[in-house]
Design a protein around this motif. Structure first.
Motif, PDB file in Angstrom:
ATOM      1  N   ILE A   1       0.830  -1.204   0.000  1.00 23.27           N
ATOM      2  CA  ILE A   1       0.000   0.000   0.000  1.00 23.27           C
ATOM      3  C   ILE A   1       0.867   1.257   0.000  1.00 23.27           C
ATOM      4  N   GLU A   2       1.997   1.231   0.723  1.00 22.00           N
ATOM      5  CA  GLU A   2       2.872   2.407   0.726  1.00 22.00           C
ATOM      6  C   GLU A   2       3.486   2.644  -0.650  1.00 22.00           C
ATOM      7  N   THR A   3       3.827   1.574  -1.339  1.00 22.79           N
ATOM      8  CA  THR A   3       4.373   1.713  -2.694  1.00 22.79           C
ATOM      9  C   THR A   3       3.313   2.275  -3.631  1.00 22.79           C
ATOM     10  N   LEU A   4       2.092   1.780  -3.537  1.00 21.96           N
ATOM     11  CA  LEU A   4       1.000   2.307  -4.354  1.00 21.96           C
ATOM     12  C   LEU A   4       0.758   3.787  -4.059  1.00 21.96           C
ATOM     13  N   GLN A   5       0.820   4.169  -2.799  1.00 25.19           N
ATOM     14  CA  GLN A   5       0.629   5.580  -2.447  1.00 25.19           C
ATOM     15  C   GLN A   5       1.718   6.454  -3.059  1.00 25.19           C
ATOM     16  N   LEU A   6       2.952   5.972  -3.070  1.00 22.50           N
ATOM     17  CA  LEU A   6       4.023   6.733  -3.719  1.00 22.50           C
ATOM     18  C   LEU A   6       3.745   6.884  -5.213  1.00 22.50           C
ATOM     19  N   ILE A   7       3.279   5.811  -5.849  1.00 28.62           N
ATOM     20  CA  ILE A   7       2.942   5.866  -7.277  1.00 28.62           C
ATOM     21  C   ILE A   7       1.819   6.863  -7.523  1.00 28.62           C
ATOM     22  N   GLU A   8       0.781   6.804  -6.690  1.00 26.13           N
ATOM     23  CA  GLU A   8      -0.355   7.715  -6.861  1.00 26.13           C
ATOM     24  C   GLU A   8       0.038   9.175  -6.657  1.00 26.13           C
ATOM     25  N   LYS A   9       1.053   9.429  -5.835  1.00 28.50           N
ATOM     26  CA  LYS A   9       1.555  10.791  -5.637  1.00 28.50           C
ATOM     27  C   LYS A   9       2.476  11.227  -6.776  1.00 28.50           C
ATOM     28  N   GLY A  10       2.775  10.311  -7.685  1.00 25.47           N
ATOM     29  CA  GLY A  10       3.672  10.621  -8.783  1.00 25.47           C
ATOM     30  C   GLY A  10       5.146  10.470  -8.420  1.00 25.47           C
ATOM     31  N   ALA A  11       5.419   9.896  -7.255  1.00 26.58           N
ATOM     32  CA  ALA A  11       6.794   9.707  -6.798  1.00 26.58           C
ATOM     33  C   ALA A  11       7.317   8.366  -7.319  1.00 26.58           C
ATOM     34  N   TRP A  12       7.404   8.279  -8.638  1.00 23.32           N
ATOM     35  CA  TRP A  12       7.782   7.025  -9.286  1.00 23.32           C
ATOM     36  C   TRP A  12       9.171   6.552  -8.869  1.00 23.32           C
ATOM     37  N   SER A  13      10.101   7.472  -8.736  1.00 27.08           N
ATOM     38  CA  SER A  13      11.465   7.063  -8.379  1.00 27.08           C
ATOM     39  C   SER A  13      11.512   6.512  -6.951  1.00 27.08           C
ATOM     40  N   LEU A  14      10.763   7.126  -6.032  1.00 22.09           N
ATOM     41  CA  LEU A  14      10.716   6.594  -4.668  1.00 22.09           C
ATOM     42  C   LEU A  14      10.001   5.245  -4.627  1.00 22.09           C
ATOM     43  N   ALA A  15       8.954   5.082  -5.440  1.00 24.26           N
ATOM     44  CA  ALA A  15       8.256   3.801  -5.505  1.00 24.26           C
ATOM     45  C   ALA A  15       9.188   2.711  -6.030  1.00 24.26           C
ATOM     46  N   ALA A  16       9.935   3.035  -7.073  1.00 21.75           N
ATOM     47  CA  ALA A  16      10.883   2.060  -7.629  1.00 21.75           C
ATOM     48  C   ALA A  16      11.986   1.748  -6.624  1.00 21.75           C
ATOM     49  N   LEU A  17      12.472   2.774  -5.948  1.00 20.85           N
ATOM     50  CA  LEU A  17      13.491   2.556  -4.917  1.00 20.85           C
ATOM     51  C   LEU A  17      12.957   1.639  -3.823  1.00 20.85           C
ATOM     52  N   ASN A  18      11.721   1.880  -3.392  1.00 20.62           N
ATOM     53  CA  ASN A  18      11.123   1.054  -2.342  1.00 20.62           C
ATOM     54  C   ASN A  18      10.987  -0.399  -2.803  1.00 20.62           C
ATOM     55  N   MET A  19      10.549  -0.600  -4.041  1.00 19.00           N
ATOM     56  CA  MET A  19      10.407  -1.968  -4.555  1.00 19.00           C
ATOM     57  C   MET A  19      11.770  -2.648  -4.651  1.00 19.00           C
ATOM     58  N   PHE A  20      12.733  -1.958  -5.233  1.00 18.28           N
ATOM     59  CA  PHE A  20      14.059  -2.545  -5.396  1.00 18.28           C
ATOM     60  C   PHE A  20      14.704  -2.824  -4.042  1.00 18.28           C
ATOM     61  N   ALA A  21      14.673  -1.824  -3.158  1.00 15.52           N
ATOM     62  CA  ALA A  21      15.313  -1.978  -1.852  1.00 15.52           C
ATOM     63  C   ALA A  21      14.627  -3.064  -1.023  1.00 15.52           C
ATOM     64  N   SER A  22      13.316  -3.068  -1.011  1.00 10.66           N
ATOM     65  CA  SER A  22      12.606  -4.055  -0.192  1.00 10.66           C
ATOM     66  C   SER A  22      12.886  -5.476  -0.649  1.00 10.66           C
ATOM     67  N   VAL A  23      12.888  -5.705  -1.944  1.00  7.22           N
ATOM     68  CA  VAL A  23      13.128  -7.063  -2.440  1.00  7.22           C
ATOM     69  C   VAL A  23      14.598  -7.434  -2.303  1.00  7.22           C
ATOM     70  N   SER A  24      15.496  -6.608  -2.825  1.00  2.40           N
ATOM     71  CA  SER A  24      16.915  -6.991  -2.826  1.00  2.40           C
ATOM     72  C   SER A  24      17.509  -7.006  -1.420  1.00  2.40           C
ATOM     73  N   VAL A  25      17.205  -6.001  -0.618  1.00  2.00           N
ATOM     74  CA  VAL A  25      17.762  -5.930   0.722  1.00  2.00           C
ATOM     75  C   VAL A  25      17.214  -7.058   1.601  1.00  2.00           C
ATOM     76  N   CYS A  26      15.941  -7.384   1.445  1.00  2.00           N
ATOM     77  CA  CYS A  26      15.362  -8.438   2.289  1.00  2.00           C
ATOM     78  C   CYS A  26      15.803  -9.831   1.849  1.00  2.00           C
ATOM     79  N   ILE A  27      16.020 -10.043   0.561  1.00  2.00           N
ATOM     80  CA  ILE A  27      16.594 -11.321   0.110  1.00  2.00           C
ATOM     81  C   ILE A  27      18.020 -11.432   0.647  1.00  2.00           C
TER      82      ILE A  27
END
Length: 124
Positions: free
Chosen positions: A85-111
């Motif tokens: 939901i936080e990633t979707l909220q970033l996308i809806e705010k137009g913060a595409w780079s922060l949304a992409a950072l969150n997706m990349f960081a959450s997946v890669s850092v947690c793996i």
């Protein structure tokens, strides 16, 4: 039925821990980026790797204890739905780079964190 109760107990503890950790991180770093969710997902992933090896591969702990900690506690502590939901909220705010950072960081850092937990436990 008792296993279900133990999972619920672990879930209650994990949810309270998630609340405390994520709010502490947000208090420290602010809410401009979902740092609190990333922190609990990272730490939860690390603990999952570490405890899985120690509790499942290394010892024959009772199923109730493993379920309490791994399913209930860490299941409630980590927050994939909150991440979503936080990633979707970033996308809806137009913060595409922060949304992409969150997706990349959450997946890669947690793996990486779950790998580090497994590696550390296997070194013990």
């Amino acid at each position: 039925m008792s296993q279900l109760v133990w999972v619920a107990v672990g879930g209650a503890v994990g949810a309270v821990a998630r609340y405390g950790v994520s709010n502490g991180v947000y208090g420290w770093l602010g809410r401009g980026f979902p740092w609190g969710t990333l922190a609990v997902n990272f730490f939860g992933s690390f603990l999952m790797g570490l405890l899985f090896v120690l509790m499942v591969e290394r010892t024959a702990l009772p199923l109730e204890l493993r379920s309490t900690i791994l399913v209930g506690g860490l299941g409630a502590f980590t927050t994939f739905s909150t991440f979503s939901i936080e990633t979707l909220q970033l996308i809806e705010k137009g913060a595409w780079s922060l949304a992409a950072l969150n997706m990349f960081a959450s997946v890669s850092v947690c793996i990486a964190a779950v790998w580090a937990g497994v590696w550390m436990a296997r070194m013990i």
